[in-house]
Design an enzyme around this catalytic site. Structure first.
Site, PDB file in Angstrom:
ATOM      1  N   ALA A 199       9.975   9.560   1.104  1.00  0.00           N
ATOM      2  CA  ALA A 199       8.999   9.054   2.243  1.00  0.00           C
ATOM      3  C   ALA A 199       9.164   9.772   3.625  1.00  0.00           C
ATOM      4  O   ALA A 199       8.289  10.195   4.205  1.00  0.00           O
ATOM      5  CB  ALA A 199       8.923   7.744   2.474  1.00  0.00           C
ATOM      6  N   ASP A 249      14.570   4.641   3.077  1.00  0.00           N
ATOM      7  CA  ASP A 249      13.718   5.323   4.039  1.00  0.00           C
ATOM      8  C   ASP A 249      12.841   3.817   4.614  1.00  0.00           C
ATOM      9  O   ASP A 249      12.185   4.084   5.704  1.00  0.00           O
ATOM     10  CB  ASP A 249      12.392   6.013   3.296  1.00  0.00           C
ATOM     11  CG  ASP A 249      13.205   7.389   2.948  1.00  0.00           C
ATOM     12  OD1 ASP A 249      13.854   7.823   3.775  1.00  0.00           O
ATOM     13  OD2 ASP A 249      13.034   8.033   1.778  1.00  0.00           O
ATOM     14  N   ASN A 297      19.417  -4.564  -8.082  1.00  0.00           N
ATOM     15  CA  ASN A 297      18.171  -5.243  -8.624  1.00  0.00           C
ATOM     16  C   ASN A 297      17.847  -4.493  -9.914  1.00  0.00           C
ATOM     17  O   ASN A 297      17.280  -3.384  -9.685  1.00  0.00           O
ATOM     18  CB  ASN A 297      17.182  -5.412  -7.564  1.00  0.00           C
ATOM     19  CG  ASN A 297      17.649  -6.224  -6.530  1.00  0.00           C
ATOM     20  OD1 ASN A 297      18.258  -7.028  -6.641  1.00  0.00           O
ATOM     21  ND2 ASN A 297      17.070  -5.925  -5.296  1.00  0.00           N
ATOM     22  N   HIS A 335      19.443   2.723 -10.445  1.00  0.00           N
ATOM     23  CA  HIS A 335      20.082   2.770  -8.973  1.00  0.00           C
ATOM     24  C   HIS A 335      20.370   1.495  -8.372  1.00  0.00           C
ATOM     25  O   HIS A 335      20.169   0.485  -9.007  1.00  0.00           O
ATOM     26  CB  HIS A 335      18.760   3.598  -7.933  1.00  0.00           C
ATOM     27  CG  HIS A 335      17.783   2.526  -7.530  1.00  0.00           C
ATOM     28  ND1 HIS A 335      16.879   2.182  -8.466  1.00  0.00           N
ATOM     29  CD2 HIS A 335      17.569   1.891  -6.483  1.00  0.00           C
ATOM     30  CE1 HIS A 335      15.808   1.131  -7.960  1.00  0.00           C
ATOM     31  NE2 HIS A 335      16.584   1.113  -6.754  1.00  0.00           N
ATOM     32  N   GLU A 394      32.476 -17.608   0.987  1.00  0.00           N
ATOM     33  CA  GLU A 394      33.346 -17.136   0.247  1.00  0.00           C
ATOM     34  C   GLU A 394      34.822 -16.974   1.053  1.00  0.00           C
ATOM     35  O   GLU A 394      35.927 -17.383   0.568  1.00  0.00           O
ATOM     36  CB  GLU A 394      33.206 -15.783  -0.738  1.00  0.00           C
ATOM     37  CG  GLU A 394      32.009 -16.053  -1.599  1.00  0.00           C
ATOM     38  CD  GLU A 394      31.875 -15.073  -2.608  1.00  0.00           C
ATOM     39  OE1 GLU A 394      32.742 -14.178  -2.554  1.00  0.00           O
ATOM     40  OE2 GLU A 394      31.136 -15.282  -3.658  1.00  0.00           O
ATOM     41  N   HIS A 430      31.531  -8.552  -4.550  1.00  0.00           N
ATOM     42  CA  HIS A 430      32.243  -9.018  -3.131  1.00  0.00           C
ATOM     43  C   HIS A 430      33.624  -8.624  -3.094  1.00  0.00           C
ATOM     44  O   HIS A 430      34.499  -8.906  -3.935  1.00  0.00           O
ATOM     45  CB  HIS A 430      32.098 -10.564  -3.144  1.00  0.00           C
ATOM     46  CG  HIS A 430      30.804 -11.144  -3.078  1.00  0.00           C
ATOM     47  ND1 HIS A 430      30.389 -12.387  -3.696  1.00  0.00           N
ATOM     48  CD2 HIS A 430      29.699 -10.561  -2.548  1.00  0.00           C
ATOM     49  CE1 HIS A 430      29.067 -12.378  -3.231  1.00  0.00           C
ATOM     50  NE2 HIS A 430      28.492 -11.462  -2.678  1.00  0.00           N
ATOM     51  N   LYS A 436      13.932 -18.399 -16.290  1.00  0.00           N
ATOM     52  CA  LYS A 436      14.234 -19.551 -15.622  1.00  0.00           C
ATOM     53  C   LYS A 436      13.499 -19.503 -14.073  1.00  0.00           C
ATOM     54  O   LYS A 436      13.875 -18.358 -13.494  1.00  0.00           O
ATOM     55  CB  LYS A 436      15.669 -19.765 -15.287  1.00  0.00           C
ATOM     56  CG  LYS A 436      16.069 -20.839 -14.514  1.00  0.00           C
ATOM     57  CD  LYS A 436      15.793 -22.225 -15.038  1.00  0.00           C
ATOM     58  CE  LYS A 436      16.201 -23.290 -13.909  1.00  0.00           C
ATOM     59  NZ  LYS A 436      15.793 -24.813 -14.321  1.00  0.00           N
ATOM     60  N   MET A 455      13.807 -20.963 -10.460  1.00  0.00           N
ATOM     61  CA  MET A 455      14.438 -21.873  -9.730  1.00  0.00           C
ATOM     62  C   MET A 455      13.336 -22.047  -8.435  1.00  0.00           C
ATOM     63  O   MET A 455      13.123 -21.283  -7.310  1.00  0.00           O
ATOM     64  CB  MET A 455      15.699 -20.854  -8.822  1.00  0.00           C
ATOM     65  CG  MET A 455      16.810 -20.588  -9.822  1.00  0.00           C
ATOM     66  SD  MET A 455      17.602 -21.948 -10.339  1.00  0.00           S
ATOM     67  CE  MET A 455      18.735 -21.158 -11.569  1.00  0.00           C
ATOM     68  N   TYR A 492      12.624 -28.450  -7.547  1.00  0.00           N
ATOM     69  CA  TYR A 492      14.101 -29.164  -7.429  1.00  0.00           C
ATOM     70  C   TYR A 492      15.046 -28.389  -6.790  1.00  0.00           C
ATOM     71  O   TYR A 492      15.912 -28.783  -5.950  1.00  0.00           O
ATOM     72  CB  TYR A 492      14.138 -29.865  -8.687  1.00  0.00           C
ATOM     73  CG  TYR A 492      15.467 -30.732  -8.571  1.00  0.00           C
ATOM     74  CD1 TYR A 492      15.084 -32.015  -7.790  1.00  0.00           C
ATOM     75  CD2 TYR A 492      16.551 -30.520  -9.022  1.00  0.00           C
ATOM     76  CE1 TYR A 492      15.971 -32.954  -7.781  1.00  0.00           C
ATOM     77  CE2 TYR A 492      17.513 -31.387  -8.938  1.00  0.00           C
ATOM     78  CZ  TYR A 492      17.475 -32.766  -8.283  1.00  0.00           C
ATOM     79  OH  TYR A 492      18.539 -33.644  -7.971  1.00  0.00           O
TER      80      TYR A 492
HETATM   81  O1  LIG Z   1       9.548 -29.475 -14.926  1.00  0.00           O
HETATM   82  P1  LIG Z   1       8.923 -28.204 -15.280  1.00  0.00           P
HETATM   83  O2  LIG Z   1       7.618 -27.991 -14.358  1.00  0.00           O
HETATM   84  O3  LIG Z   1       8.411 -28.037 -16.630  1.00  0.00           O
HETATM   85  O4  LIG Z   1       9.775 -26.815 -14.748  1.00  0.00           O
HETATM   86  C1  LIG Z   1       9.654 -26.345 -13.379  1.00  0.00           C
HETATM   87  O5  LIG Z   1      10.213 -27.111 -12.450  1.00  0.00           O
HETATM   88  C2  LIG Z   1      11.697 -27.453 -12.314  1.00  0.00           C
HETATM   89  C3  LIG Z   1      12.293 -28.221 -11.197  1.00  0.00           C
HETATM   90  O6  LIG Z   1      11.881 -27.403 -10.250  1.00  0.00           O
HETATM   91  C4  LIG Z   1      12.548 -26.230 -12.582  1.00  0.00           C
HETATM   92  O7  LIG Z   1      13.849 -26.798 -13.031  1.00  0.00           O
HETATM   93  C5  LIG Z   1      11.969 -25.317 -13.864  1.00  0.00           C
HETATM   94  O8  LIG Z   1      12.683 -24.177 -13.929  1.00  0.00           O
HETATM   95  C6  LIG Z   1      10.353 -25.025 -13.682  1.00  0.00           C
HETATM   96  O9  LIG Z   1       9.849 -24.165 -14.556  1.00  0.00           O
HETATM   97  O1  LIG Z   2      14.370  -2.916  -1.378  1.00  0.00           O
HETATM   98  P1  LIG Z   2      13.599  -3.099  -2.489  1.00  0.00           P
HETATM   99  O2  LIG Z   2      14.176  -2.709  -3.817  1.00  0.00           O
HETATM  100  O3  LIG Z   2      12.207  -2.527  -1.895  1.00  0.00           O
HETATM  101  O4  LIG Z   2      13.273  -4.706  -2.394  1.00  0.00           O
HETATM  102  C1  LIG Z   2      13.832  -5.684  -3.306  1.00  0.00           C
HETATM  103  O5  LIG Z   2      15.236  -5.811  -3.031  1.00  0.00           O
HETATM  104  C2  LIG Z   2      15.526  -6.478  -1.438  1.00  0.00           C
HETATM  105  C3  LIG Z   2      16.889  -6.924  -1.416  1.00  0.00           C
HETATM  106  O6  LIG Z   2      17.484  -7.525  -2.368  1.00  0.00           O
HETATM  107  C4  LIG Z   2      14.696  -7.564  -1.414  1.00  0.00           C
HETATM  108  O7  LIG Z   2      14.768  -7.961  -0.018  1.00  0.00           O
HETATM  109  C5  LIG Z   2      13.111  -7.382  -1.700  1.00  0.00           C
HETATM  110  O8  LIG Z   2      12.478  -8.524  -1.487  1.00  0.00           O
HETATM  111  C6  LIG Z   2      12.996  -6.811  -3.108  1.00  0.00           C
HETATM  112  O9  LIG Z   2      11.671  -6.468  -3.509  1.00  0.00           O
END
Ligand SMILES: O=P(O)(O)O[C@H]1O[C@H](CO)[C@@H](O)[C@H](O)[C@H]1O
Ligand SMILES: O=P(O)(O)O[C@H]1O[C@H](CO)[C@@H](O)[C@H](O)[C@H]1O
Lengths: 351, 351
Positions: free
Chosen positions: A61, A78, A153, A166, A182, A281, A314, A316, A319
């Site tokens: 870039a 970049d 990632n 990478h 930690e 870490h 999964k 997150m 909850y």
């Molecule tokens: O209970 P649900 O709607 O099936 O599930 C969703 O919400 C939950 C609570 O935040 C999470 O643990 C699950 O990973 C998500 O898929």
């Molecule tokens: O830097 P990237 O690969 O473009 O971006 C990715 O990793 C970053 C660091 O974990 C995150 O902040 C971004 O949300 C994610 O899309």
């Protein structure tokens, strides 16, 4: 009274390294899934694409042209989240409005000249070159910055925007939040028990044999007792090592080999190029590097998002964001589903 | 020396409520995005589908038939993460292997008999019925459990597996992790400053006027100074209120109206049915409900994942999981992009 069985009965577990609790509800795996399905992960990626800014010979870039590298290649991001010269926000005027200076650098490290490989498809000597590059960049940036965060990632599901193999390296003038936790927990453990938390933890897991995924001469891979992600693992050296640059040549070779085995197991689990975020870490660096950091033990965390298949992850969310992390199978169930699974899965292409 | 400007220069900010830092790097919004694009969110959902277990008259997984409800409807989650009778794991044999008992109940609350509406498309009296149902379920489950977590996962991107408008209620025998942190921080603030942290915080934001999104007679919506998600908001009563059941009828009506306005703004932002996870936090309940919880102020958090458009989200991955939360625009930039945007967007269907 009913006898407690972790694989049947919900309970909470404590993460003594990051000072967090997780709700373990194994019986939730029985629930049907009608929610979001991710796009399939197996894509054909061309080995070389001159328009991909991570490829050898490509233009980035900022107009720079990449060398025709044939092993690893490190360059400045970049679009860095951290720059070396941001001014200081100045003193805070109120305890609820605290801001502080943040300086640093962000680098990108290509693992291999080819876009159609991933670490598990690379040879052990090629992965060893990545280990050496991780150690060097820790040394180089650690000379100036107290924290050097190496992380990968992998996969579009983990926000990775480029299929070329990478990782990234973000070095900062501050200890990030997780590093602070930690640091606090390992320091307290050492002062109470006279040895590093993760040395004792690794030894206990070797004795208990319930959560081991792989062991080698110099390394252990295990599912932590307090794992949050379904297939989360912790990679630990057997010897007390504070930082990547301290690893001996034998430990580095062995690390390359155990990483290849772990990532091959992951690919086999759902027969896909397994997505994850991982990172290292080690003890803080920078001007305080010479202080006593003996309570630190080097380790890598692997956080993979998949739960049931290559396309069901999964989440997150609710909850977990508002209250507490929650998992749907026990760490012990996970480590046993990983035994076997050692065939190299040619998920992306033949390397 | 360069003058510090938050909208230009990276810095870190502290979240005094949850004891976490966030890296704010506003300049990162300039980065191009070639990564994962989410499936478009606008789907046609039938108003009534007899096979959808959340609809009036439908049969659920356990064989029960839903009543022909015409307002809200509360029932037990058929796949609960928390059950009332899990046995105790017993004492831990090692400080690194700590497990504790977890008991509770999980309920689902439908907001409306129709599947093709969302809260912002419902009328203020219909939303008021939801507020009343939240207050009642807090009272009912709070009689037994110390924590009643009400949360809504909205949209497939947030792991929601059913388009019918609904939220969940998970009550637990323990204070979840985030609740513990908010308890600790609010208690410490009160003992140091003699007033509730969030009362002072709301007052400061009203004075500073930099992060306000909406204000009404009884409520405030603002982007917290320490927000992590791009369009995260905090919803606060103006009066000192510890829990949902304490809200007066006037405060409940006004809450329904400000929620409709906030969620309408969200829908307008990227012209989509805006995904988020949201949830309520109030003082602990259960057998200790009668203790002094004056340091608590009731509030709701909104955590929406979108960053740039209806299909490009913020990924909290590598650096965020391994080191520290990071955001790509400032909270102040976000609150100003929300001014205006008050047209009701008929995103899903006409209610
Ligand atoms: O209970 P649900 O709607 O099936 O599930 C969703 O919400 C939950 C609570 O935040 C999470 O643990 C699950 O990973 C998500 O898929
Ligand atoms: O830097 P990237 O690969 O473009 O971006 C990715 O990793 C970053 C660091 O974990 C995150 O902040 C971004 O949300 C994610 O899309």
């Amino acid at each position: 009274a009913t006898v407690f069985r972790a694989s049947e009965h919900q309970h909470i577990r404590y993460n003594p390294l990051q000072e967090e609790w997780v709700l373990v509800s194994a019986h939730r795996m029985k629930r049907p899934w009608q929610g979001q399905v991710e796009p399939p992960l197996l894509q054909t990626v061309p080995r070389h694409d001159p328009r991909n800014p991570l490829c050898p010979g490509a233009t980035r870039a900022n107009g720079e042209v990449n060398p025709h590298y044939d092993s690893t290649f490190l360059f400045d991001n970049d679009f860095p989240a951290l720059q070396p010269d941001a001014p200081n926000p100045g003193p805070s005027d109120h305890p609820l409005f605290q801001a502080e200076a943040a300086r640093g650098v962000c680098k990108v490290m290509c693992f291999h000249p080819w876009s159609d490989v991933t670490l598990p498809l690379m040879s052990v000597p090629e992965i060893r070159a990545v280990v050496d590059a991780w150690a060097s960049v820790t040394e180089e940036l650690g000379a100036q910055y107290p924290w050097v965060q190496i992380f990968e990632n992998k996969g579009a599901m983990m926000g990775c925007s480029n299929p070329h193999p990478h990782c990234q390296v973000w070095a900062s003038s501050f200890l990030p939040d997780v590093a602070q936790r930690e640091e606090r927990s390992q320091r307290a453990y050492q002062s109470q028990h006279g040895e590093p938390l993760l040395m004792e933890y690794g030894r206990q897991e070797l004795l208990r044999k319930e959560r081991l995924v792989l062991t080698s001469e110099h390394w252990l891979v295990l599912v932590p007792f307090w794992a949050v992600w379904p297939f989360q693992t912790l990679l630990l050296p057997r010897r007390h090592v504070r930082r990547l640059p301290e690893l001996t040549p034998a430990e580095r070779d062995d690390l390359a080999s155990i990483m290849k085995k772990l990532l091959t197991k992951y690919d086999n689990l759902f027969e896909t190029s397994f997505p994850y975020s991982m990172g290292w870490h080690g003890a803080p660096t920078g001007s305080e590097a010479g202080a006593n950091w003996d309570h630190w033990q080097l380790h890598a965390h692997y956080y993979p998002p998949l739960l049931r298949s290559a396309t069901v992850r999964k989440f997150m969310v609710g909850y977990e964001m508002l209250a507490q992390a929650q998992r749907d199978l026990t760490p012990e169930q996970m480590s046993s589903s990983c035994s076997g699974l050692s065939r190299v899965l040619v998920a992306v292409a033949t390397a």
